[in-house]
Design a protein around this motif. Structure first.
Motif, mmCIF file in Angstrom:
data_model
loop_
_atom_site.group_PDB
_atom_site.id
_atom_site.type_symbol
_atom_site.label_atom_id
_atom_site.label_comp_id
_atom_site.label_asym_id
_atom_site.label_seq_id
_atom_site.Cartn_x
_atom_site.Cartn_y
_atom_site.Cartn_z
ATOM 1 N N LYS A 575 0.653 -0.960 0.290
ATOM 2 C CA LYS A 575 -0.120 -0.294 -0.181
ATOM 3 C C LYS A 575 0.677 1.096 -0.089
ATOM 4 C CE LYS A 575 -4.298 1.990 2.298
ATOM 5 N NZ LYS A 575 -5.045 1.458 4.090
ATOM 6 N N HIS A 576 1.540 1.177 1.349
ATOM 7 C CA HIS A 576 2.810 2.679 0.849
ATOM 8 C C HIS A 576 3.840 1.981 -0.247
ATOM 9 C CE1 HIS A 576 2.434 3.208 4.756
ATOM 10 N NE2 HIS A 576 2.932 2.011 5.634
ATOM 11 N N GLU A 577 3.608 1.376 -0.646
ATOM 12 C CA GLU A 577 4.542 1.621 -2.588
ATOM 13 C C GLU A 577 3.793 1.943 -3.099
ATOM 14 O OE1 GLU A 577 6.097 -2.366 -3.602
ATOM 15 O OE2 GLU A 577 7.835 -2.214 -1.497
ATOM 16 N N LEU A 578 2.699 1.672 -3.274
ATOM 17 C CA LEU A 578 1.638 1.882 -4.007
ATOM 18 C C LEU A 578 1.217 3.235 -4.264
ATOM 19 C CD1 LEU A 578 -0.405 1.662 -6.093
ATOM 20 C CD2 LEU A 578 -2.169 1.158 -4.251
ATOM 21 N N ALA A 579 1.351 3.976 -2.770
ATOM 22 C CA ALA A 579 1.047 5.429 -3.178
ATOM 23 C C ALA A 579 2.078 6.813 -2.934
ATOM 24 C CB ALA A 579 0.803 5.698 -0.923
ATOM 25 N N ASP A 580 3.552 5.182 -3.029
ATOM 26 C CA ASP A 580 5.004 6.137 -3.435
ATOM 27 C C ASP A 580 4.315 6.819 -4.819
ATOM 28 O OD1 ASP A 580 5.646 6.611 -0.848
ATOM 29 O OD2 ASP A 580 6.858 5.118 -1.053
ATOM 30 N N THR A 581 4.030 5.362 -5.776
ATOM 31 C CA THR A 581 4.042 5.468 -6.468
ATOM 32 C C THR A 581 3.233 5.939 -7.617
ATOM 33 O OG1 THR A 581 5.232 2.890 -7.552
ATOM 34 C CG2 THR A 581 3.817 3.291 -8.780
ATOM 35 N N GLU A 582 2.419 6.589 -6.839
ATOM 36 C CA GLU A 582 1.160 6.926 -7.447
ATOM 37 C C GLU A 582 1.689 8.253 -7.243
ATOM 38 O OE1 GLU A 582 -1.988 6.250 -4.739
ATOM 39 O OE2 GLU A 582 -2.986 4.490 -5.990
ATOM 40 N N ALA A 583 1.817 9.093 -5.771
ATOM 41 C CA ALA A 583 2.800 10.344 -5.645
ATOM 42 C C ALA A 583 3.709 10.814 -7.083
ATOM 43 C CB ALA A 583 3.799 10.555 -4.340
ATOM 44 N N ARG A 584 4.828 9.776 -6.901
ATOM 45 C CA ARG A 584 5.699 9.948 -8.450
ATOM 46 C C ARG A 584 4.990 9.961 -9.997
ATOM 47 N NH1 ARG A 584 8.476 5.091 -5.546
ATOM 48 N NH2 ARG A 584 7.850 4.104 -6.769
#
Length: 676
Positions: A575-584
């Motif tokens: 979930k965190h990785e997905l959030a970071d990916t979405e931010a990037r």
């Protein structure tokens, strides 16, 4: 020929079995003790069931831990709870028959019970069976009871019906009364409330429209006369029955749904008809949406409140592999465009639903070949896959039939245009492992094409029922098989050494699984697991006590909880990785928009520069033209000046010698010229 294994009724049947097994102190036929004749688990189960049937629930005090044999017996008996005596008797006989199917005949030869087999014609009106050109009436075998012959109307036979089938995993032909239906194949069959309905089919190239019912308790055929009336399902559209074959019959709310099928005058789209069992009328079901093209040889599978239709062959003999769903609540068709690679176009295949989510497609045929591939459709994601099959994969076949019992999918019959499939196979839909249940020999209905297969129930046990088929002749026989496969409970892995007789036993023939699925403790109806302890006193490590089982279950639960915690941690990380990916992705999108703006500005500037360059090129071309014109004028001017100079020179040279001879001077010549 149908053979009744025994005419004994309960409790005499139980006491005969107990005497044969040696639990009542009688000498057993094999002159062996119980422990050597049976595995430890089976011996403990038989002991516990015998005590439950003769004494009742276990009220004896718990033996000492120093006596593992008596402790194992006590625990086996105690875990049966409050099972009634009659049920314990039935289970005792059932397990003994699974362990030693021929026990009754051997017991009879030992003097425990006299048996006399006779053959009688149980139905003088029955259509004769023709095999190899010989015609003979179908017969059944009735065994004697207490040394006397039983009449065919004996209540133990008539009242039992399918209960006369006592052998597991073997096809038998039960005694059937009344006129049986005409032989056929590509018919449809369904079971509602202990009755098997047979509809339509193909006989000698002619489509049939009759409806017959077999009472599974009395094993009696009767023909259902449909009525033409005004009462019908909503919307009312009462119709005459249309002869058809290759259709599907689905039980739904005390009605029979006849779906698709080949007819003499085919319609453009699939038709769904309903037969109301109360009013005895056929009605056309009005559906909505885009109905699939008419076809036969398709598979129709009921899952929840929807019908899933796959494949088949249309009236132009075009093979299909399309997928459609009919919602039985809204009566609306929906064509499914699933992802992945679907099965190739085919008809005559079999389909089943596992866990109300996965649609399995097996076998079938095209115009040139037959298949034995297995395809799975996830009904939630609508994605096709082709998983690897385990075990002995069945031979290619088409025209076979299949039913599910728990998570086991039984496949019977079919063929490959050369020979019929003689093996009855079963697929565990959880492990996708195939195994052979039994096989038949010769050209028999069970190895034919277009037979039907349904699953019924008798005394709480599942029974497979096959009817009809074509193998060079049109069959009308009924064959039944009582499967020993139980799939509702998985075998537990015990710690410590396990006896070879237990470890090598396949779950499908393990009698403990039958007990696990059938024992009901008290009035609560809870299924209890019977733990088997080691029967030998020196193998305490191999004892499977209830505490051991609880420990294993606890360890499994802890392992599952640990796995769940790991999955939750992994989920949080993802979930965190997905959030970071979405931010990037957001930042990159903004940068992309900026670059796109800059690129647009540069494109505009480049366009202006291109316009300026074009104008400059035009001016340069104009200047080059003017330059060429200037050079031309300069050359013309130079030529004119040269011509004038030459003219002057000629004129000057003409007044020289000749003028002097004439007595005139150049000055006078000039003056004369000026005067002129």
């Amino acid at each position: 020929m149908a053979r009744a294994i025994s005419g004994l009724a309960y409790p005499d049947r139980f006491y005969a079995a107990a005497a044969y097994a040696g639990f009542d102190g009688s000498p057993n036929p094999g002159n062996q003790d119980i422990a050597s004749r049976f595995s430890n688990d089976v011996a403990l189960i038989l002991y516990a069931l015998y005590q439950q049937a003769t004494v009742g629930p276990c009220n004896a005090p718990k033996p000492s831990l120093w006596n593992p044999v008596e402790l194992g017996k006590w625990r086996s008996w105690q875990q049966l709870g409050n099972i009634v005596s009659t049920e314990a008797m039935r289970l005792f006989v059932k397990i003994l028959e699974e362990e030693e199917p021929g026990w009754f005949s051997r017991a009879s030869n030992s003097g425990l019970e006299p048996v006399t087999d006779v053959q009688i014609n149980h139905n003088s009106n029955v259509e004769p069976i023709i095999e190899n050109g010989n015609s003979f009436a179908e017969t059944m075998t009735i065994t004697s009871e207490n040394g006397g012959l039983m009449e065919p109307q004996d209540k133990d036979i008539v009242s039992e019906g399918l209960g006369s089938v006592v052998v597991y995993d073997q096809w038998t032909s039960p005694p059937i009364t009344a006129q049986r239906p005409k032989g056929r194949y590509e018919h449809a069959a369904a079971v509602i409330e202990d009755k098997m309905y047979i509809h339509g089919g193909n006989h000698n190239g002619r489509y049939l429209s009759d409806l017959h019912v077999l009472d599974l308790r009395s094993c009696t055929w009767s023909k259902v006369e449909d009525k033409i009336g005004s009462k019908s399902v909503e919307p009312p559209s009462t119709v005459n029955t249309t002869p058809c074959a290759g259709h599907s019959l689905i039980p739904w709310e005390n009605k029979l749904l006849s779906v698709a099928g080949h007819t003499k005058d085919p319609s453009e789209t699939i038709q769904v008809k309903t037969f109301d069992l109360q009013t005895g009328t056929w009605s056309m079901l009005k559906t909505y949406g885009k109905a699939p093209v008419a076809r036969g040889g398709q598979s129709v599978t009921l899952t929840g409140t929807t019908l899933v239709i796959f494949g088949g062959q249309d009236a132009k003999q075009t093979l299909l592999n399309d997928l459609h769903i009919l919602d039985l609540e809204t009566l609306t068709w929906d064509e499914i465009d699933a992802v992945g690679v679907p099965p190739s176009p085919r008809s005559g295949h079999a389909a089943a639903v596992h866990a109300e989510r996965y649609l399995l497609i097996f076998g079938g045929g095209s115009h040139a070949t037959c298949f034995n591939d297995l395809h799975v459709l996830d009904l939630q994601t609508m994605e096709w896959s082709r998983p690897a099959q385990q075990g002995e994969i069945p031979v290619p076949r088409a025209g076979h039939a299949g039913v599910t019992v728990g998570e086991n999918w039984f496949i019977v019959g079919g063929g490959d245009n050369k020979s019929g499939a003689s093996e009855t196979v079963v697929l565990n839909m959880s492990t996708l492992a195939w195994s052979v249940v039994t096989s038949v020999e010769g050209r028999v209905p069970l190895a034919s094409e277009g037979l039907s297969l349904v699953v019924g129930s008798f005394n709480g046990e599942d029974i497979l029922i096959s009817f009809g088929g074509y193998n060079g002749r049109y069959n009308s026989e009924v064959n039944v098989l009582k499967p020993s496969h139980k799939s509702t409970l998985q075998p537990k892995i015990m710690e410590g050494p396990v006896p070879d007789s237990v470890s090598t036993m396949h779950y499908a023939t393990n009698p403990t699984r039958d007990l696990e699925s059938e024992f009901e403790v008290g009035q609560e109806g809870k299924v209890r697991e019977i733990a088997m302890d080691n029967f030998e006193p020196m193998k305490s490590k191999g004892e499977r006590t209830s505490e051991h089982i609880l420990a294993v279950l606890k360890a499994e639960m802890e392992e599952l909880e640990s796995s769940l915690d790991n999955e939750q941690v992994l989920y949080v990380q993802l979930k965190h990785e997905l959030a970071d990916t979405e931010a990037r992705n957001t930042d990159l999108y903004k940068e992309l928009q900026t670059v796109r703006g800059q690129l647009a500005s540069e494109q505009s500037r480049c366009f202006k520069l291109e316009v300026d360059v074009a104008e400059l090129r035009q001016k340069v071309q104009t200047m080059e033209t003017l330059q060429r014109e200037l050079e031309l004028l300069q050359r013309q001017k130079t030529a004119s000046e040269q011509a004038a100079l030459n003219s002057k020179q000629r004129q000057g040279s003409g007044g020289g010698v000749w003028g002097w001879l004439a007595g005139s001077s150049p000055q006078k010549a000039d003056e004369a010229e000026n005067l002129i």
